[in-house]
Design an enzyme around this catalytic site. Structure first.
Site, short mmCIF file in Angstrom:
data_model
loop_
_atom_site.label_atom_id
_atom_site.label_comp_id
_atom_site.label_asym_id
_atom_site.label_seq_id
_atom_site.Cartn_x
_atom_site.Cartn_y
_atom_site.Cartn_z
N CYS A 106 39.13 51.85 -13.23
CA CYS A 106 39.26 52.93 -12.26
C CYS A 106 37.98 53.77 -12.20
O CYS A 106 36.92 53.29 -11.83
CB CYS A 106 40.51 53.75 -12.59
SG CYS A 106 41.08 54.82 -11.25
N HIS A 107 38.05 55.05 -12.57
CA HIS A 107 36.90 55.96 -12.55
C HIS A 107 36.07 55.89 -13.84
O HIS A 107 35.02 56.53 -13.94
CB HIS A 107 37.37 57.40 -12.33
CG HIS A 107 37.82 57.69 -10.94
ND1 HIS A 107 39.06 57.31 -10.48
CD2 HIS A 107 37.20 58.30 -9.91
CE1 HIS A 107 39.18 57.70 -9.22
NE2 HIS A 107 38.06 58.29 -8.85
#
Length: 177
Positions: A106-107
């Site tokens: 994800c991030h």
């Protein structure tokens, strides 16, 4: 297989912590929760508070020599906080420098950018990071999971919680090598 999970005190996406953690356990490994502070970390279901988890070890007490691999869970706040912590970034860089595999979802690649570890690599992430990854010298692709081996170090990346089955499978396979 000793696996470090690096998480800031607040902000990790719970499922991006718990599913890889369970995958490590199911593969016979031992996960360890590392954070920048002792106590407990706060997980989230998107923007809503979820469970808390006990910290096993702080960044300043962690040694890459004690682990076989590193997992960087996502969520927006988690990598944003970690990339501001010099000890966390140093620990991440140490995994790459010692040739140990790293998995990020994800991030979480924001922390890899801060550690200057995406240059020349192909990876994926939450789509909003694609420009950051490209600006840091990486190649961003929109795939469920990407395994990139460079200089005897493997990086496993995925985009989002829906990719967790593929992420966990690839992560465990690479960590077992």
């Amino acid at each position: 297989m000793q696996v470090a999970f690096l998480v800031a005190p607040a902000g990790t996406e719970q499922i991006e912590l718990t599913e890889p953690w369970q995958a490590v356990l199911a593969a016979g490994g031992t996960p360890t929760l590392i954070s920048t502070r002792s106590g407990r970390i706060q997980a989230f279901h998107h923007l809503d508070k979820a469970d808390t988890f006990p910290v096993d070890l702080t960044v300043d007490a962690a040694s890459v020599a004690d682990f076989d691999a590193l997992v960087l869970p996502g969520g927006v706040a988690n990598p944003d906080a970690l990339r501001l912590d010099k000890g966390a970034i140093s620990l991440i860089a140490s995994f790459f420098e010692t040739g140990k595999p790293v998995a990020a979802i994800c991030h979480a690649p924001w922390t890899l950018i801060e550690a200057d570890m995406v240059r020349g690599r192909t990876l994926t992430s939450w789509p909003s990071l694609r420009t950051d990854i490209r600006n840091a010298g990486g190649t961003w692709v929109d795939k469920q999971v990407v395994v990139c081996t460079q200089a005897a170090n493997t990086l496993v990346t995925s985009r989002k919680p829906a990719d967790l089955p593929a992420f966990c499978k690839a992560m465990v396979e690479e960590f077992a090598r």
